[in-house]
Design a protein around this motif. Sequence first.
Motif, PDB file in Angstrom:
ATOM      1  N   SER A  40      11.101  36.168  40.649  1.00 43.58           N
ATOM      2  CA  SER A  40      10.481  36.049  39.324  1.00 43.58           C
ATOM      3  C   SER A  40      11.315  36.736  38.272  1.00 43.58           C
ATOM      4  O   SER A  40      11.973  37.738  38.530  1.00 43.58           O
ATOM      5  CB  SER A  40       9.066  36.652  39.328  1.00 43.58           C
ATOM      6  OG  SER A  40       9.144  38.057  39.396  1.00 43.58           O
ATOM      7  N   VAL A  41      11.300  36.158  37.066  1.00 45.90           N
ATOM      8  CA  VAL A  41      12.017  36.770  35.960  1.00 45.90           C
ATOM      9  C   VAL A  41      11.398  38.114  35.604  1.00 45.90           C
ATOM     10  O   VAL A  41      12.080  39.032  35.145  1.00 45.90           O
ATOM     11  CB  VAL A  41      12.026  35.821  34.744  1.00 45.90           C
ATOM     12  CG1 VAL A  41      10.656  35.675  34.135  1.00 45.90           C
ATOM     13  CG2 VAL A  41      13.023  36.302  33.698  1.00 45.90           C
ATOM     14  N   SER A  67       7.784  30.151  28.260  1.00 48.87           N
ATOM     15  CA  SER A  67       8.929  29.803  29.099  1.00 48.87           C
ATOM     16  C   SER A  67       8.411  29.103  30.351  1.00 48.87           C
ATOM     17  O   SER A  67       7.211  29.116  30.636  1.00 48.87           O
ATOM     18  CB  SER A  67       9.717  31.053  29.480  1.00 48.87           C
ATOM     19  OG  SER A  67       8.958  31.894  30.325  1.00 48.87           O
ATOM     20  N   SER A  68       9.317  28.472  31.099  1.00 52.85           N
ATOM     21  CA  SER A  68       8.900  27.810  32.341  1.00 52.85           C
ATOM     22  C   SER A  68       9.995  27.933  33.392  1.00 52.85           C
ATOM     23  O   SER A  68      11.189  28.000  33.077  1.00 52.85           O
ATOM     24  CB  SER A  68       8.590  26.330  32.088  1.00 52.85           C
ATOM     25  OG  SER A  68       9.737  25.653  31.609  1.00 52.85           O
ATOM     26  N   HIS A  69       9.574  27.959  34.629  1.00 59.73           N
ATOM     27  CA  HIS A  69      10.499  28.087  35.763  1.00 59.73           C
ATOM     28  C   HIS A  69      11.160  26.741  36.049  1.00 59.73           C
ATOM     29  O   HIS A  69      10.490  25.702  36.080  1.00 59.73           O
ATOM     30  CB  HIS A  69       9.716  28.570  36.983  1.00 59.73           C
ATOM     31  CG  HIS A  69      10.524  28.613  38.250  1.00 59.73           C
ATOM     32  ND1 HIS A  69      11.357  29.655  38.575  1.00 59.73           N
ATOM     33  CD2 HIS A  69      10.615  27.723  39.280  1.00 59.73           C
ATOM     34  CE1 HIS A  69      11.917  29.424  39.744  1.00 59.73           C
ATOM     35  NE2 HIS A  69      11.482  28.261  40.190  1.00 59.73           N
ATOM     36  N   GLU A 100      17.373  33.344  39.063  1.00 60.22           N
ATOM     37  CA  GLU A 100      16.294  32.465  38.612  1.00 60.22           C
ATOM     38  C   GLU A 100      16.758  31.736  37.366  1.00 60.22           C
ATOM     39  O   GLU A 100      17.297  32.337  36.430  1.00 60.22           O
ATOM     40  CB  GLU A 100      15.003  33.216  38.295  1.00 60.22           C
ATOM     41  CG  GLU A 100      13.904  32.204  37.915  1.00 60.22           C
ATOM     42  CD  GLU A 100      12.579  32.831  37.533  1.00 60.22           C
ATOM     43  OE1 GLU A 100      11.572  32.091  37.504  1.00 60.22           O
ATOM     44  OE2 GLU A 100      12.553  34.041  37.238  1.00 60.22           O
ATOM     45  N   ARG A 154      15.382  29.674  34.235  1.00 56.79           N
ATOM     46  CA  ARG A 154      14.161  29.432  33.478  1.00 56.79           C
ATOM     47  C   ARG A 154      14.508  28.726  32.170  1.00 56.79           C
ATOM     48  O   ARG A 154      15.604  28.895  31.627  1.00 56.79           O
ATOM     49  CB  ARG A 154      13.427  30.735  33.159  1.00 56.79           C
ATOM     50  CG  ARG A 154      12.869  31.463  34.363  1.00 56.79           C
ATOM     51  CD  ARG A 154      11.974  32.621  33.953  1.00 56.79           C
ATOM     52  NE  ARG A 154      10.744  32.184  33.309  1.00 56.79           N
ATOM     53  CZ  ARG A 154       9.652  31.805  33.992  1.00 56.79           C
ATOM     54  NH1 ARG A 154       9.659  31.808  35.311  1.00 56.79           N
ATOM     55  NH2 ARG A 154       8.565  31.438  33.339  1.00 56.79           N
TER      56      ARG A 154
END
Length: 294
Positions: free
Chosen positions: A13-14, A103-105, A89, A91
């Motif tokens: 995860s960010v 924001s989105s993954h 990651e 994003r």
Amino acid sequence: MTNRLLTFGAMLSVTALLTMPANGMMRSYSASMQESSWSLVKNSPTACVLEHQIPRFGKVNFSSVANKNINLDFAMNMLQKPAKYTEVELRSMPPKWRSNSPSSHIANLAYYKQFDGEVLDDQAWLMLNELEKGMSPTFFYRDWYNSNDSVAVGVSAVNFADQHMAFMDCVSKLLPYSFEDISFTTLNYKKNTQILDRRSQEKLKMIRDYLKFEPEMELVLVDSYTDSYGGRYKNSQISKQRANDIKRMLEDSGIAGNKIVVTGHGEKRHIASNESIQGRNENRRVVITMNRGY
């Protein structure tokens, strides 16, 4: 070729990346509004390349090549290659003037030691779509030399739209076959003529169309064969003539003559029985083998 930027299973995860010790820092690389530019550096029916400079980090590009399958590759040409295996990651981040947007993954990835990064196929298309929406695909990872620090590498959407349209226009005009599809080609001839059959004429057109745009070759072999009807000497001469006719066509398409080696084998090396019409048709052939050297 083995992908040098692969999806890995563990979720990264960010938030974890940005949760740093008190003495940790975030280094960010991204082109400013004034610096951001996109360039269509290759625009041909064999390849399309859309390039973007990231100051102090290097160049990145989207590329698509002639192929029967739709394809897209995002490549990172880093000034400093990864010092070790690194979890990453990717994003989609909003630009500063849209800071309230979420924001989105996009993907969990990995860099490998001393290799530039790549994002392939569906994930590369996702990046392109996010840029089209004005978002900034951003890579987050731990610093290679100081685990307290994190790094963010952003791909800017500023000045993207026009060059993106040109890139997609280029992609729509790519040839529907690759170099690998024509690098080893067998052509067949009609009986007692120097005329290729219909299917072989189509193959030859594919080769000529490709070579219009990428004629540079390391080596080209042209091997010509006949069936066993008509006498050995006559067939030897026919095979040499056919090989030299193909050589002239390849030279006219841009290949240097000194890169082409022709051999007329005559009746040697049959691949089928000469007792049947089908077998003799298969034996009357020219085989073109092309090598680009990379």
